[in-house]
Motif scaffolding. Structure first.
Motif, PDB file in Angstrom:
ATOM      1  N   VAL A 105       0.865  -1.170   0.000  1.00 29.51           N
ATOM      2  CA  VAL A 105       0.000   0.000   0.000  1.00 29.51           C
ATOM      3  C   VAL A 105       0.906   1.225   0.000  1.00 29.51           C
ATOM      4  N   ARG A 106       0.622   2.158  -0.892  1.00 30.06           N
ATOM      5  CA  ARG A 106       1.427   3.392  -0.944  1.00 30.06           C
ATOM      6  C   ARG A 106       0.617   4.544  -0.373  1.00 30.06           C
ATOM      7  N   ALA A 107       1.258   5.369   0.462  1.00 25.42           N
ATOM      8  CA  ALA A 107       0.648   6.583   1.013  1.00 25.42           C
ATOM      9  C   ALA A 107       1.477   7.777   0.561  1.00 25.42           C
ATOM     10  N   SER A 108       0.906   8.633  -0.286  1.00 20.07           N
ATOM     11  CA  SER A 108       1.660   9.735  -0.886  1.00 20.07           C
ATOM     12  C   SER A 108       0.796  10.983  -0.969  1.00 20.07           C
ATOM     13  N   ALA A 109       1.467  12.104  -1.186  1.00 22.20           N
ATOM     14  CA  ALA A 109       0.774  13.382  -1.354  1.00 22.20           C
ATOM     15  C   ALA A 109       0.433  13.606  -2.830  1.00 22.20           C
ATOM     16  N   PHE A 110      -0.822  13.992  -3.092  1.00 19.52           N
ATOM     17  CA  PHE A 110      -1.291  14.367  -4.423  1.00 19.52           C
ATOM     18  C   PHE A 110      -2.121  15.640  -4.251  1.00 19.52           C
ATOM     19  N   PRO A 111      -1.502  16.803  -4.211  1.00 13.20           N
ATOM     20  CA  PRO A 111      -2.247  18.045  -3.945  1.00 13.20           C
ATOM     21  C   PRO A 111      -3.334  18.274  -4.997  1.00 13.20           C
ATOM     22  N   ILE A 112      -4.561  18.432  -4.550  1.00 10.57           N
ATOM     23  CA  ILE A 112      -5.682  18.576  -5.461  1.00 10.57           C
ATOM     24  C   ILE A 112      -5.692  19.978  -6.068  1.00 10.57           C
ATOM     25  N   SER A 113      -6.323  20.115  -7.214  1.00  9.30           N
ATOM     26  CA  SER A 113      -6.411  21.429  -7.849  1.00  9.30           C
ATOM     27  C   SER A 113      -7.802  21.617  -8.425  1.00  9.30           C
ATOM     28  N   ILE A 114      -7.930  22.534  -9.367  1.00 10.59           N
ATOM     29  CA  ILE A 114      -9.217  22.928  -9.931  1.00 10.59           C
ATOM     30  C   ILE A 114      -9.158  22.827 -11.463  1.00 10.59           C
ATOM     31  N   ASP A 115     -10.292  23.025 -12.091  1.00 10.73           N
ATOM     32  CA  ASP A 115     -10.344  23.127 -13.551  1.00 10.73           C
ATOM     33  C   ASP A 115      -9.910  24.552 -13.904  1.00 10.73           C
ATOM     34  N   SER A 116      -8.611  24.764 -13.902  1.00 12.13           N
ATOM     35  CA  SER A 116      -8.045  26.114 -13.999  1.00 12.13           C
ATOM     36  C   SER A 116      -8.489  26.820 -15.266  1.00 12.13           C
ATOM     37  N   ARG A 117      -8.494  26.118 -16.390  1.00 14.75           N
ATOM     38  CA  ARG A 117      -8.799  26.754 -17.665  1.00 14.75           C
ATOM     39  C   ARG A 117     -10.272  27.180 -17.736  1.00 14.75           C
ATOM     40  N   ARG A 118     -11.116  26.458 -17.034  1.00 15.36           N
ATOM     41  CA  ARG A 118     -12.530  26.841 -17.004  1.00 15.36           C
ATOM     42  C   ARG A 118     -12.698  28.205 -16.329  1.00 15.36           C
ATOM     43  N   PHE A 119     -12.039  28.384 -15.168  1.00 13.70           N
ATOM     44  CA  PHE A 119     -12.155  29.662 -14.476  1.00 13.70           C
ATOM     45  C   PHE A 119     -11.465  30.777 -15.258  1.00 13.70           C
ATOM     46  N   ASP A 120     -10.342  30.450 -15.867  1.00 14.09           N
ATOM     47  CA  ASP A 120      -9.652  31.437 -16.690  1.00 14.09           C
ATOM     48  C   ASP A 120     -10.550  31.891 -17.840  1.00 14.09           C
ATOM     49  N   SER A 121     -11.209  30.932 -18.479  1.00 10.38           N
ATOM     50  CA  SER A 121     -12.092  31.247 -19.598  1.00 10.38           C
ATOM     51  C   SER A 121     -13.304  32.053 -19.147  1.00 10.38           C
ATOM     52  N   LEU A 122     -13.894  31.648 -18.007  1.00  8.33           N
ATOM     53  CA  LEU A 122     -15.045  32.393 -17.482  1.00  8.33           C
ATOM     54  C   LEU A 122     -14.690  33.848 -17.213  1.00  8.33           C
ATOM     55  N   ALA A 123     -13.516  34.046 -16.614  1.00 11.82           N
ATOM     56  CA  ALA A 123     -13.114  35.396 -16.227  1.00 11.82           C
ATOM     57  C   ALA A 123     -12.792  36.270 -17.426  1.00 11.82           C
ATOM     58  N   ARG A 124     -12.485  35.677 -18.565  1.00  4.77           N
ATOM     59  CA  ARG A 124     -12.159  36.449 -19.767  1.00  4.77           C
ATOM     60  C   ARG A 124     -13.406  36.860 -20.558  1.00  4.77           C
ATOM     61  N   GLN A 125     -14.561  36.287 -20.232  1.00  7.31           N
ATOM     62  CA  GLN A 125     -15.776  36.604 -20.976  1.00  7.31           C
ATOM     63  C   GLN A 125     -16.226  38.037 -20.687  1.00  7.31           C
ATOM     64  N   ASP A 126     -16.741  38.711 -21.704  1.00  5.25           N
ATOM     65  CA  ASP A 126     -17.209  40.085 -21.531  1.00  5.25           C
ATOM     66  C   ASP A 126     -18.312  40.166 -20.481  1.00  5.25           C
ATOM     67  N   SER A 127     -19.204  39.156 -20.484  1.00  5.94           N
ATOM     68  CA  SER A 127     -20.318  39.179 -19.520  1.00  5.94           C
ATOM     69  C   SER A 127     -19.804  39.109 -18.084  1.00  5.94           C
ATOM     70  N   THR A 128     -18.733  38.342 -17.857  1.00 11.71           N
ATOM     71  CA  THR A 128     -18.168  38.231 -16.515  1.00 11.71           C
ATOM     72  C   THR A 128     -17.521  39.550 -16.098  1.00 11.71           C
ATOM     73  N   ARG A 129     -16.793  40.168 -17.014  1.00  9.70           N
ATOM     74  CA  ARG A 129     -16.142  41.440 -16.696  1.00  9.70           C
ATOM     75  C   ARG A 129     -17.193  42.531 -16.434  1.00  9.70           C
ATOM     76  N   GLU A 130     -18.270  42.515 -17.205  1.00  6.86           N
ATOM     77  CA  GLU A 130     -19.345  43.482 -16.971  1.00  6.86           C
ATOM     78  C   GLU A 130     -19.997  43.249 -15.613  1.00  6.86           C
ATOM     79  N   ARG A 131     -20.185  41.974 -15.248  1.00 10.79           N
ATOM     80  CA  ARG A 131     -20.789  41.665 -13.951  1.00 10.79           C
ATOM     81  C   ARG A 131     -19.847  42.078 -12.816  1.00 10.79           C
ATOM     82  N   ALA A 132     -18.534  41.913 -13.000  1.00  6.71           N
ATOM     83  CA  ALA A 132     -17.578  42.324 -11.971  1.00  6.71           C
ATOM     84  C   ALA A 132     -17.650  43.826 -11.739  1.00  6.71           C
TER      85      ALA A 132
END
Length: 752
Positions: free
Chosen positions: A237-264
């Protein structure tokens, strides 16, 4: 559902406490569902969609029965819980026992046997559902602390599966975990997995140490070894670290949309167009440090270091576990603090704090991140914290500052954040003010560094890394019968030497070191045990006539410890403390041959011990062992730098006191009576009148024993490193094989 394997089942099954949807029962009795928020859903949805996998979980409501169905590109398999199980398994054992225990007892955990019974019962139900869903030879990935018993239950039901487990929250040090009355059962449940993943290296290290404390399994680095009754390895049995992350490109894409910038921009207008918008986004949980954050912000306003005209705090606090008393109390405390600060500092058109007790979709979250000049993540303890990574992913404009608690897993990765100890309110205030006043050039420099990390190490990389490692783990026994394992068996030349030794016309002394030879090296020296194969071989040798063979254990351990840990056969000669102690295993215990110290030697030994204890006090994980004629500094549990510094200090102490320093693996022994394993072997040989000697050792100190052997003797080094020994074997398992071969050869020689 039957737990038997189905060839038509899914190749990948995720098992989590919750499905990625919430069930509701309509007035007409029909069941409907809607997508549910949460970091785990965000992290795993892309993986499941690409793998066309199945997700086993609870739908979030009591007594809802539903067949598996398709949603968002996944097969969802509901597990039903009744109201009592929700109260005892989920709100009780999971969230009022395990959650506070695993988060450093920020809140006091409760231990109730009926909660534990419900936890076992529900874990069994999840395991059976997963077993029924997985195809033959498939992979099951179990998620988080609510389901820690599932891996072992699943292995019992479906030994053909590859089983992974990922712990999304911290795993506590043993001193905290040991409070759990069912600590052994939880550890054994987790060890049903082939791979156990954690957020941080420290969490994996805590688990490995716990395994050594509550089980008899040995560890080698990140690997836990399972052996059968014959001492043969059957599973890893192996016990190791695997730091979790996010769907980075999805958030990057959302933040680049004009509608998101207008809402901000609209959000900033709605809250009064302050110069500085600070944002906190958390589940309403006592581990998130929301009260500390609000307190620090209120004091900044009170001190005049910030004003409501220039700054405002937007605090999103998603509802969480509202049926648990501790969470109801927290909500009351937070809302009271928000009301007090707004009443004291707020003005028309300028609220000090905008408090939002809601959950929001990703599109709105991306707009909030873009609107925020400062992101405040002040968790008191957090496995990772994906909000910090979402904020970074959304800031493609390279503006914004991230204030991050050093007690989050994200702090290990996000080099560029302003790290803070949230318990220190004065430090928290200073860091918040630093972030608010940060120069735009400094913001860009830090944000570029943060984005490089978050955009490269996204959720796809996390999941593929875990699943690839799981795929590489052996699911069948890791080795066949050891006697057929060429990597462990003694070589031809050594076998021939053992045969010649067995044919000796006269007494043969069979002597070995203990640690690293008869017993595997472990971090906790008190848990060392002779391997079953070596123990059986020694017992066979001990049954030979004393005129043919005598056994001896020669160790740096003190005599009493050596006797208690080795369980050597009656008649075995014992040499402890590198030769300073002598004894023999008798029918009624150990017969000692005492060595008396002079008054001067006793005084010098006391000065040595005090000096080493002073050194140990300066380095974590370093400790001192007292022996009759020496004191020993142990550094195995320390960091590399700490061990090096402590060893250097011990050498200096030896030089100042004019005593010898005997160094071995992670130990430095300072002696007042000069001894060595070589002198001990010489003395034993002369006393017994041994014609030939077999000596097996693994340490630097064993080289002294090898040095006194003749060309007719057999010297065997265990493991790597330089040596003057004539032969070499790879491990403690090899030692068991060579002793077994010698015992058989001696029995054959007697018959001939």
């Amino acid at each position: 559902m039957s737990p038997e394997a189905s060839k038509e089942g899914n190749d990948l099954v995720v098992v989590a406490n919750r499905l990625p949807v919430d069930f509701t029962t309509d007035d007409d009795g029909s069941i409907s569902w809607r997508r549910s928020p949460g970091g785990l859903v965000t992290a795993l949805e892309p993986v499941m969609q690409s793998a066309d996998g199945a997700w086993v979980g609870w739908g979030g409501a009591a007594d809802v029965y539903a067949d598996p169905f398709e949603a968002d590109g996944m097969t969802l398999v509901p597990v039903t819980l009744n109201e009592d199980e929700i109260e005892q398994y989920y709100e009780g054992f999971s969230n009022d026992t395990l959650w506070p225990l695993y988060h450093d007892v920020i809140s006091q955990p409760a231990f109730h046997r009926q909660w534990w019974d419900a936890y076992r019962r529900v874990n069994r139900r999840f395991a059976e559902a997963a077993a029924a869903q997985a195809g033959t030879g498939g992979t099951v990935w179990v998620q988080d602390y609510q389901l820690q018993l599932v891996p072992a239950m699943l292995r019992e039901l479906r030994p053909d599966l590859r089983i992974g487990f990922f712990d999304h929250i911290p795993f506590p040090p043993y001193e905290i975990f040991s409070q759990l009355p069912w600590r052994r059962q939880v550890v054994e449940g987790l060890l049903g997995a082939d791979l156990i993943g954690f957020q941080r290296n420290g969490d994996a290290a805590n688990f490995l140490r716990t395994v050594r404390r509550v089980t008899r399994h040995s560890t080698r680095g990140q690997v836990i070894m399972f052996e059968d009754d014959e001492g043969r390895p059957v599973r890893e049995v192996r016990a190791s670290a695997f730091p979790i992350s996010i769907d980075s490109r999805r958030f990057d894409s959302l933040a680049r949309q004009d509608s998101t910038r207008e809402r901000a921009a609209q959000i900033r207008t709605e809250i009064g167009d302050p110069d500085i918008v600070m944002l906190g986004v958390d589940r309403l949980d006592y581990t998130k440090g929301i009260r500390h954050r609000i307190k620090a912000y209120g004091e900044l306003l009170d001190d005049g270091r910030l004003t409501v005209e220039e700054a405002t705090l937007v605090q999103v606090a998603s509802p969480s576990r509202e049926n648990v008393d501790a969470y109801q109390e927290l909500r009351d405390q937070v809302e009271t603090a928000v009301g007090r600060i707004n009443g004291e500092f707020g003005e028309l058109g300028h609220a000090a704090i905008h408090y939002l007790h809601h959950s929001y979709p990703p599109e709105e979250m991306a707009a909030l991140y873009l609107a925020a000049d400062v992101m405040l993540v002040t968790s008191l303890r957090d496995g990772m914290n994906l909000v910090a990574k979402e904020y970074v992913a959304a800031r493609s404009d390279e503006h914004g500052a991230l204030v991050l608690s050093e007690f989050t897993g994200a702090a290990d990765e996000l080099n560029g954040a302003l790290l803070v100890n949230p318990h220190d309110i004065d430090e928290l205030k200073s860091v918040i003010e630093q972030a608010a006043r940060m120069d735009p050039k400094e913001q860009r420099r830090r944000m570029r560094r943060l984005r490089r990390k978050v955009m490269a190490d996204d959720v796809a990389k996390w999941s593929s890394s875990f699943l690839r490692t799981l795929e590489e783990m052996p699911v069948a026994p890791v080795a066949p019968e050891l006697q057929d394992d060429d990597s462990q068996a003694p070589g031809v030349e050594l076998v021939e030497a053992l045969d010649r030794l067995a044919a000796t016309d006269g007494l043969v002394m069979v002597a070995t070191d203990f640690d690293g030879v008869l017993a595997p090296l472990v971090d906790d020296p008190s848990s060392s045990r002779t391997t079953p194969r070596s123990a059986r071989a020694l017992a066979r040798l001990a049954r030979r006539p004393s005129s043919q063979v005598r056994l001896a254990l020669v160790s740096g351990r003190d005599l009493d410890t050596l006797a208690s840990l080795s369980h050597a056969p009656s008649g075995t000669l014992l040499v402890g403390s590198h030769g300073a102690e002598r004894g023999e295993v008798g029918a009624d215990g150990v017969v000692r041959h005492e060595l008396e110290l002079t008054e001067g030697q006793a005084s010098l030994l006391q000065r040595i011990t005090e000096g080493l204890e002073e050194i140990a006090g300066r380095h974590t994980g370093v400790w001192v062992e007292k022996k009759p004629t020496a004191s020993v500094l142990h550094t195995r549990r320390s960091t590399h730098d700490g061990a090096t510094q402590a060893t250097e200090a011990a050498r200096g102490l030896a030089e100042r006191l004019g005593v010898g320093a005997l160094e071995g693996k992670d130990v430095v022994e300072l002696q007042v009576v000069e001894t060595s394993k070589g002198k001990a072997i010489d003395a034993l040989r002369n006393e017994l009148g041994a014609k030939r000697v077999l000596y097996v050792g693994d340490d630097v100190t064993d080289e002294h024993a090898f040095a006194v052997l003749t060309s007719d003797d057999v010297s065997v080094k265990v493991g790597g490193g330089e040596t003057i020994a004539r032969y070499r074997v790879s491990s403690t398992k090899s030692v068991g094989l060579l002793l077994e071969h010698l015992a058989r050869a001696m029995e054959r020689h007697k018959r001939s």
